[in-house]
Design a protein around this motif. Sequence first.
Motif, short mmCIF file in Angstrom:
data_model
loop_
_atom_site.label_atom_id
_atom_site.label_comp_id
_atom_site.label_asym_id
_atom_site.label_seq_id
_atom_site.Cartn_x
_atom_site.Cartn_y
_atom_site.Cartn_z
N THR A 486 0.83 -1.21 0.00
CA THR A 486 0.00 0.00 0.00
C THR A 486 0.86 1.26 0.00
OG1 THR A 486 -0.18 -0.15 2.41
CG2 THR A 486 -1.95 -1.11 1.12
N ALA A 487 1.96 1.24 0.75
CA ALA A 487 2.88 2.38 0.73
C ALA A 487 3.46 2.57 -0.66
CB ALA A 487 3.99 2.18 1.76
N LEU A 488 3.76 1.47 -1.35
CA LEU A 488 4.30 1.56 -2.70
C LEU A 488 3.24 2.12 -3.66
CD1 LEU A 488 6.66 1.03 -4.57
CD2 LEU A 488 5.85 -1.32 -4.84
N ALA A 489 1.97 1.74 -3.46
CA ALA A 489 0.91 2.29 -4.30
C ALA A 489 0.81 3.80 -4.12
CB ALA A 489 -0.42 1.62 -3.95
N LEU A 521 -4.21 -4.93 8.27
CA LEU A 521 -5.17 -4.18 7.47
C LEU A 521 -5.24 -2.73 7.95
CD1 LEU A 521 -8.10 -6.78 7.26
CD2 LEU A 521 -6.19 -6.46 5.68
N CYS A 522 -5.24 -2.53 9.27
CA CYS A 522 -5.27 -1.17 9.82
C CYS A 522 -4.02 -0.40 9.42
CB CYS A 522 -5.39 -1.22 11.34
SG CYS A 522 -6.95 -1.88 11.97
N GLN A 523 -2.89 -1.07 9.42
CA GLN A 523 -1.64 -0.41 9.08
C GLN A 523 -1.59 -0.04 7.60
OE1 GLN A 523 1.69 -2.85 10.16
NE2 GLN A 523 3.18 -1.18 9.99
N ALA A 524 -2.28 -0.81 6.76
CA ALA A 524 -2.22 -0.57 5.32
C ALA A 524 -3.22 0.48 4.86
CB ALA A 524 -2.48 -1.89 4.58
N LEU A 525 -4.33 0.64 5.58
CA LEU A 525 -5.42 1.50 5.08
C LEU A 525 -5.03 2.97 4.93
CD1 LEU A 525 -8.40 1.56 4.22
CD2 LEU A 525 -8.98 2.04 6.61
N LEU A 528 -3.32 3.86 1.69
CA LEU A 528 -4.21 3.59 0.57
C LEU A 528 -5.25 4.70 0.41
CD1 LEU A 528 -4.67 1.41 -1.56
CD2 LEU A 528 -6.22 0.27 0.04
N VAL A 529 -5.83 5.14 1.52
CA VAL A 529 -6.85 6.19 1.45
C VAL A 529 -6.23 7.53 1.07
CG1 VAL A 529 -8.57 7.46 2.79
CG2 VAL A 529 -8.36 4.98 3.05
N ARG A 530 -5.02 7.81 1.57
CA ARG A 530 -4.35 9.05 1.14
C ARG A 530 -4.16 9.06 -0.37
NH1 ARG A 530 -0.98 8.20 5.68
NH2 ARG A 530 0.63 7.33 4.30
N SER A 531 -3.83 7.91 -0.91
CA SER A 531 -3.66 7.82 -2.36
C SER A 531 -4.97 8.11 -3.07
CB SER A 531 -3.16 6.42 -2.74
OG SER A 531 -1.94 6.13 -2.09
#
Length: 777
Positions: A486-489, A521-525, A528-531
């Motif tokens: 998600t950080a890479l996205a 999942l919490c760490q990834a969200l 992802l939402v900022r993107s």
Amino acid sequence: MTPTAAPEAPLLLGVRHHGPGSARAVRAALDRARPAAVLVEGPPEADALVHLAADEDMRPPVALLAHAVDDPGRAVFWPFAAFSPEWTALRWALAHDVPFRFIDLPAAHTLAALAPEPDADAPAAPAAPAVRLDPLAALAAAGGYDDPETWWEDAVEHRRGGPPDGDVLAPFRAVADAMRELRDAFGGEGEDPRDAVREAHMRLRIRDARRAYGDGIAVVCGAWHVPALTAVRTVTADRQLLKGLPKVKAELSWVPWTHRRLSRHSGYGAGIASPGWYGHLFEAADRPVERWLTKVARLLRDEGHPVSSAHVIEAVRLAETLAALRGRSLAGLAETTDAARAVLCDGSDVPLALVHDRLVVGDELGEVPEGAPASPLRRDLDRLQRSLRLKPEAGRRDRELDLRKDTDAARSRLLHRLRILGVGWGEPVVPRGGLGTFRETWRLCWEPELSVRLAEAAVWGTTVEGAATARAEAGAVAGAALSDVTALAEQCLLAGLSAALPTVLRVLADRAALDTDVAHLCQALPALVRSVRYGDVRGTDATALAGVADGLAERIVVGLPAACTGLAPDAAAAMRGHLDGVHGSVGLLTEVMEATDTAGSGAALRRRWSGVLRTLASRDGLPGAIRGRAVRLLLDDGELDDERVARFMGLALSPGTPPAEGAAWIDGFLGGGAGGTVLVHDPRLLGLVDAWLTSVPAGAFTDVLPLLRRTFSAFEAGVRRTLGEQVRRGNGAPAPEEDAAGFGAVLDEERADAVLPTLRLLLGPVATATTNGGTHP
């Protein structure tokens, strides 16, 4: 014992690397001797690059960079400053059309010795000694000096007029004799075992040059090597030392260098303590002390310090007086520093530290001509830097970008792409004006090591965009955790790598579907939402990410209450951080949904999330930090009134609750954000906290004190002071209106209107709203 000198040796000029006195002496010696060829300590593979030193766009400090073709991360630098004797010899040879050759051990062998796991069949490279002899320090000690730099200044730098008899070669003979005595006295102790191999190769290259050009050649090398290069050795013996050395295929290029990287403090083995000072000594034709202190005064004035010409005159006099008292022929860096501290800096070391950083060391960054050999990736970066007017600089500099402007948006994309490639030219920082969708602040600093990172990144492509795309796609496949993908996205969106997004999104969807850990999942969200939320600012389509983010949020809503059960204190603290991240992400995601055709879905997600927070706030058995944080988030969103919050707090701080659990609840409720302000504006909550604190048993209070101290120390000073005043008045009871410290029961309109004349003077003739609904011009 060192072998006897050869009867017809070439002109050997032993120098100190990066010594301005040595550089001046080398230039004078070459002018006198007019050799048929010049040989210098350095990698022979760089002979093909020598001609570039004459280019008008080549500006030192620069360095020769050699890297292994198959492993670009394995690299070696040979730095040159304007005051380096080797650079002076190189420029002299080019100016006089004299053949020039490097004669040190080839870079192919030097790089092979850096291999982490050398070939078992190859001879092992000799290990460096634990403590290497410092010839300069040994000579300084023999002369009665404690500081080698001071001895060097007195022995070499301050003798600017040359030998009194005009024999410009006499200093080199004296240095050669001193080094011969040192090598004899120490008998090999403290020497680098690699020197024998290097010196064997240099002797062979000198023999080749003598056959080609005769005995009239000049050799410029480190003074330590002079006795070995004049020693009688057979060709067979020297070749035997070089036989079987491991080697790799190497590529060489010129790259910019910095004065800061010439500093000994940077870890450079041949570094010097004061590159900026030495550069000044080399460039100053006369009156070096006066010119130096003038530079210091100019820097201090530019930084707002009141320094006049009278200060400079007094500082020069003091420096000269100190030199006389210390028995020195000329004031050196120590004397000018003491004079600057006393006169120009008013005795303070704070501005003096600025002088040391900017002038004594310096941020000088060299330049390399466009025609210098470089990888296609490096050429593309150079092109982008020129077109975007984003020039590399050695010093740290903050640069604000407005992403609504095409040029700034392109600069942002370039910096983000370089970060994906591991080339950390820029580091994002929080802007001074706070967070903003259309603004970015970058801290830029070009380090010479970034040239190595570029060489490593060249395997991914020939352009910055293409290489970053390939690197992102490979990173998505190799990503170990969902949060990494998600950080890479997010990075791909920031960098404008639309070609990489399909691969990254496919991997992201697969990882999200398989990962059952709610914490993951919490760490990834959030990323992802900022993107999703900010992708449109850079003109990128984040629609596909929105669906993944929505599905991730739904799975968190379902699984979070169970995931918060039975957590240890450390795990509960981590989950509390995840709770904050998810809460902010849900808010952003619902905003996006409300701005599109999915407004109903956004409202439904917000309701379900509020329900999860209510469950966490009221469920017994959950960690206090999580329950307290859930109550706080509901309060901030207006989902709970003050009375309901007071009820939750009263239950959490009841006598039946263990003190440690109550302290954790308080930390969860008050920690972060404006937690102290909540207590300031709600005396009931402050009274509950105060009553609970006073009821904690003495033994238990010691255990909860660290957590409470961390919680309350995060409040602003004014908030802590106001809370103290309210508690002093008694259990958070509100003060009488006339004694209120900034918080009255009602607004005093007459007192509020009294400040309007002052505001008009400050703000100018603008319409200002009054407390009674009218306006004043």
